[in-house]
Design a protein around this motif. Structure first.
Motif, PDB file in Angstrom:
ATOM      1  N   LEU A  66       0.824  -1.209   0.000  1.00 41.67           N
ATOM      2  CA  LEU A  66       0.000   0.000   0.000  1.00 41.67           C
ATOM      3  C   LEU A  66       0.859   1.262   0.000  1.00 41.67           C
ATOM      4  O   LEU A  66       0.609   2.197  -0.767  1.00 41.67           O
ATOM      5  CB  LEU A  66      -0.920  -0.001   1.228  1.00 41.67           C
ATOM      6  CG  LEU A  66      -1.862   1.193   1.415  1.00 41.67           C
ATOM      7  CD1 LEU A  66      -2.911   1.228   0.312  1.00 41.67           C
ATOM      8  CD2 LEU A  66      -2.539   1.123   2.785  1.00 41.67           C
ATOM      9  N   LYS A 235      -5.748   4.325   4.113  1.00 41.70           N
ATOM     10  CA  LYS A 235      -6.077   3.926   2.737  1.00 41.70           C
ATOM     11  C   LYS A 235      -6.427   5.143   1.888  1.00 41.70           C
ATOM     12  O   LYS A 235      -6.006   5.237   0.732  1.00 41.70           O
ATOM     13  CB  LYS A 235      -7.247   2.939   2.756  1.00 41.70           C
ATOM     14  CG  LYS A 235      -6.877   1.576   3.301  1.00 41.70           C
ATOM     15  CD  LYS A 235      -8.008   0.586   3.145  1.00 41.70           C
ATOM     16  CE  LYS A 235      -9.235   0.997   3.927  1.00 41.70           C
ATOM     17  NZ  LYS A 235     -10.316  -0.020   3.835  1.00 41.70           N
ATOM     18  N   ALA A 243      -7.185  -2.645   1.351  1.00 38.69           N
ATOM     19  CA  ALA A 243      -5.761  -2.954   1.507  1.00 38.69           C
ATOM     20  C   ALA A 243      -5.307  -4.010   0.507  1.00 38.69           C
ATOM     21  O   ALA A 243      -4.158  -3.999   0.061  1.00 38.69           O
ATOM     22  CB  ALA A 243      -5.486  -3.428   2.937  1.00 38.69           C
TER      23      ALA A 243
END
Length: 287
Positions: A66, A235, A243
């Protein structure tokens, strides 16, 4: 040559079968994963340690992907190895050494991290490390460890489920629209009440103090919802909806354990403050 009017008319295409709704996918995933989680907690010992090590490694992989993008195998290998050794050390009832290994994993990951992402990478190793060590520290108590984990599961799951349905049914003002555009104050309140009810039910089932469990249920529910918002903010910061896509209907392991991570950390800290390194579950549950 046949006239076009005599040409056979094709049957209209059959309508596509509706895709399984997100709620149904969440329900199916939960029905598969929840018994595994509870079973690992019941067994304790190495099955429980392996279960949470796998969860922590998956969270670490999702976090690195991420914040740093795909690849970074060396970074994941260095920090993931530290998590694995920390799990083994904690299994041998050496919590301080296990914590130091998590720190060393963060230092090792810095070697491979991009300059602008180093703080995020270290934070991710701490995030996954606490997700690993908090449940292990609570479960190691032979008398109260299983009850502590069951309480955490009950509170976090009740918060999630009740908040979802109350929020959809009642609606109203949004809880934190800049971070999570669907969560409402009504859902948050309903989730907290549901968590308290679940905690009292667990206390009744195990013969524990209902008033203490009700207060713990409220505290841990609030913390779990804050953990959910924290992960939503992370996020959103990196422009991701989920994710990963490892768990159908839920997204990634981070998405499924964001509330549990926060609740387990706070429960562990309360237990450690009152019961010490080797009696965290006792310190949490017995007042």
């Amino acid at each position: 040559m046949r006239d076009s009017a005599s040409q056979p008319v094709s049957d209209p295409p059959a309508p596509a079968a509706p895709a399984m709704s997100n709620l149904a996918l969440r329900a199916v995933s939960a029905m598969i994963l929840a018994p595994i989680a509870v079973g690992a907690a019941w067994l304790g010992s190495w099955p429980f340690a392996v279960f949470w090590l796998i969860a922590a490694l998956l969270v670490l992989w999702e976090w690195i992907h991420l914040v740093a993008g795909p690849g970074h195998k060396l970074m994941f290998s260095a920090s993931g190895s530290a998590l694995a050794v920390a799990a083994l050390v904690e299994f041998r009832d050496r919590p301080i050494a296990a914590g130091l290994l998590i720190v060393l994993g963060g230092i090792a990951a810095l070697i491979f991290a991009q300059r602008g992402r180093r703080v995020w990478i270290v934070a991710g190793i701490g995030y996954s490390g606490m997700m690993l060590l908090s449940p292990l520290l609570l479960r190691i108590d032979p008398d109260y460890g299983f009850l502590a984990i069951v309480l955490l599961f009950a509170v976090v799951w009740a918060t999630d489920i009740v908040a979802y349905f109350v929020g959809r049914a009642i609606g109203g003002p949004l809880l934190c629209p800049s971070v999570s555009p669907k969560k409402t104050w009504s859902g948050a309140f309903g989730g907290a009440v549901g968590a308290m009810a679940a905690a009292v039910a667990i206390a009744h089932l195990f013969g524990a103090n209902r008033q203490v469990f009700a207060v713990l249920g409220l505290l841990l529910s609030v913390v779990a919802q804050l953990g959910d918002l924290l992960e939503s903010w992370i996020k959103r910061h990196f422009g991701a909806k989920d994710a990963s896509h490892l768990i159908p209907g839920h997204g990634g392991v981070m998405d499924r354990l964001d509330g549990f991570w926060a609740a387990a950390l706070v429960a562990c800290l309360v237990g450690l403050a009152r019961g010490g390194l080797h009696n965290a579950a006792l310190g949490l549950l017995i007042w």
